[in-house]
Design a protein around this motif. Structure first.
Motif, mmCIF file in Angstrom:
data_model
loop_
_atom_site.group_PDB
_atom_site.id
_atom_site.type_symbol
_atom_site.label_atom_id
_atom_site.label_comp_id
_atom_site.label_asym_id
_atom_site.label_seq_id
_atom_site.Cartn_x
_atom_site.Cartn_y
_atom_site.Cartn_z
ATOM 1 N N ASN A 92 74.040 42.914 2.674
ATOM 2 C CA ASN A 92 73.452 43.404 3.922
ATOM 3 C C ASN A 92 72.128 42.712 4.232
ATOM 4 O O ASN A 92 71.853 42.373 5.386
ATOM 5 N N ASP A 93 71.291 42.500 3.214
ATOM 6 C CA ASP A 93 70.030 41.790 3.423
ATOM 7 C C ASP A 93 70.282 40.370 3.910
ATOM 8 O O ASP A 93 69.610 39.874 4.806
ATOM 9 N N SER A 94 71.267 39.714 3.328
ATOM 10 C CA SER A 94 71.599 38.347 3.712
ATOM 11 C C SER A 94 72.091 38.291 5.154
ATOM 12 O O SER A 94 71.694 37.419 5.927
ATOM 13 N N ALA A 95 72.948 39.232 5.527
ATOM 14 C CA ALA A 95 73.468 39.268 6.895
ATOM 15 C C ALA A 95 72.338 39.538 7.888
ATOM 16 O O ALA A 95 72.284 38.932 8.965
ATOM 17 N N TYR A 96 71.416 40.406 7.520
ATOM 18 C CA TYR A 96 70.280 40.718 8.395
ATOM 19 C C TYR A 96 69.400 39.493 8.591
ATOM 20 O O TYR A 96 68.992 39.178 9.702
ATOM 21 N N ARG A 97 69.118 38.774 7.509
ATOM 22 C CA ARG A 97 68.291 37.566 7.621
ATOM 23 C C ARG A 97 68.982 36.512 8.473
ATOM 24 O O ARG A 97 68.335 35.790 9.218
ATOM 25 N N GLY A 98 70.310 36.421 8.380
ATOM 26 C CA GLY A 98 71.051 35.459 9.194
ATOM 27 C C GLY A 98 70.938 35.779 10.675
ATOM 28 O O GLY A 98 70.727 34.886 11.500
ATOM 29 N N LYS A 99 71.047 37.049 11.033
ATOM 30 C CA LYS A 99 70.915 37.450 12.433
ATOM 31 C C LYS A 99 69.503 37.215 12.933
ATOM 32 O O LYS A 99 69.292 36.791 14.067
ATOM 33 N N GLU A 100 68.527 37.487 12.075
ATOM 34 C CA GLU A 100 67.129 37.270 12.432
ATOM 35 C C GLU A 100 66.863 35.787 12.707
ATOM 36 O O GLU A 100 66.176 35.430 13.654
ATOM 37 N N ALA A 101 67.415 34.913 11.878
ATOM 38 C CA ALA A 101 67.231 33.469 12.051
ATOM 39 C C ALA A 101 67.894 32.985 13.339
ATOM 40 O O ALA A 101 67.334 32.151 14.058
ATOM 41 N N GLU A 102 69.085 33.507 13.631
ATOM 42 C CA GLU A 102 69.770 33.136 14.875
ATOM 43 C C GLU A 102 68.931 33.536 16.086
ATOM 44 O O GLU A 102 68.802 32.767 17.046
ATOM 45 N N GLN A 103 68.375 34.753 16.051
ATOM 46 C CA GLN A 103 67.566 35.234 17.166
ATOM 47 C C GLN A 103 66.323 34.370 17.342
ATOM 48 O O GLN A 103 65.948 34.017 18.461
ATOM 49 N N LYS A 104 65.698 33.990 16.237
ATOM 50 C CA LYS A 104 64.499 33.148 16.308
ATOM 51 C C LYS A 104 64.842 31.789 16.915
ATOM 52 O O LYS A 104 64.097 31.258 17.737
ATOM 53 N N GLU A 105 65.984 31.233 16.518
ATOM 54 C CA GLU A 105 66.409 29.939 17.058
ATOM 55 C C GLU A 105 66.670 30.030 18.556
ATOM 56 O O GLU A 105 66.269 29.146 19.328
ATOM 57 N N GLU A 106 67.340 31.114 18.989
ATOM 58 C CA GLU A 106 67.597 31.308 20.422
ATOM 59 C C GLU A 106 66.291 31.433 21.199
ATOM 60 O O GLU A 106 66.153 30.873 22.293
ATOM 61 N N ASP A 107 65.333 32.160 20.639
ATOM 62 C CA ASP A 107 64.043 32.326 21.301
ATOM 63 C C ASP A 107 63.315 30.991 21.443
ATOM 64 O O ASP A 107 62.720 30.714 22.485
ATOM 65 N N GLU A 108 63.379 30.176 20.407
ATOM 66 C CA GLU A 108 62.743 28.856 20.458
ATOM 67 C C GLU A 108 63.399 27.970 21.516
ATOM 68 O O GLU A 108 62.716 27.238 22.233
ATOM 69 N N GLU A 109 64.729 28.033 21.610
ATOM 70 C CA GLU A 109 65.437 27.242 22.626
ATOM 71 C C GLU A 109 65.028 27.676 24.031
ATOM 72 O O GLU A 109 64.812 26.837 24.916
ATOM 73 N N LYS A 110 64.916 28.976 24.250
ATOM 74 C CA LYS A 110 64.512 29.481 25.558
ATOM 75 C C LYS A 110 63.092 29.046 25.908
ATOM 76 O O LYS A 110 62.815 28.672 27.045
ATOM 77 N N LYS A 111 62.196 29.093 24.919
ATOM 78 C CA LYS A 111 60.821 28.633 25.154
ATOM 79 C C LYS A 111 60.798 27.155 25.507
ATOM 80 O O LYS A 111 60.078 26.723 26.410
ATOM 81 N N PHE A 112 61.590 26.352 24.800
ATOM 82 C CA PHE A 112 61.654 24.924 25.062
ATOM 83 C C PHE A 112 62.194 24.657 26.462
ATOM 84 O O PHE A 112 61.640 23.851 27.212
ATOM 85 N N GLU A 113 63.282 25.340 26.820
ATOM 86 C CA GLU A 113 63.851 25.171 28.152
ATOM 87 C C GLU A 113 62.849 25.568 29.238
ATOM 88 O O GLU A 113 62.734 24.908 30.272
ATOM 89 N N TYR A 114 62.112 26.645 28.999
ATOM 90 C CA TYR A 114 61.116 27.096 29.967
ATOM 91 C C TYR A 114 60.015 26.051 30.120
ATOM 92 O O TYR A 114 59.617 25.712 31.243
#
Length: 122
Positions: A92-114
């Protein structure tokens, strides 16, 4: 390979439940202690230490749950409960960290696009 006996399955089941409840209950405490130790509430070191505390709580709860549920050898029941509980907690900890990393990557992409749209006007 020796088949699982009924008391081992019961110990694993109750151990997993007890471990999850214990880990979930102690997680805020683990976060607070880890923040005090690391001086930060974010980062890999913080997450690793907090997960270590949660895993330790899951092992303890799982061992007690396995011990209560097991009808055979007490040590086998406790170890079965602890092993099942910590395996689930780490997954469960591993799955949570994976989702957290995906969200961070998406946020970075949105900032870059902006930034690109602001800089180049599109």
């Amino acid at each position: 390979m020796r088949p699982w006996r009924e008391e081992n399955l019961t110990a694993a089941g109750l151990g997993t439940l007890a471990g999850k409840v214990t880990a979930a209950t102690t997680r805020p405490l683990a976060e607070a202690v880890t923040t005090g130790l690391t001086g930060s509430s974010d980062g890999t070191l913080h997450d690793s230490i907090a997960n270590m505390f949660s895993s330790a709580a899951a092992v303890a709860g799982g061992a007690i749950g396995g011990l209560v549920a097991g009808k055979g050898s007490a040590s086998v029941s406790a170890l079965t409960g602890a092993a099942a509980a910590v395996a689930i907690e780490q997954y469960n900890d591993s799955a949570y960290r994976g989702k957290e990393a995906e969200q961070k990557e998406e946020d970075e992409e949105k900032k870059f696009e902006y930034r690109c749209s602001r800089s180049f006007g599109f």
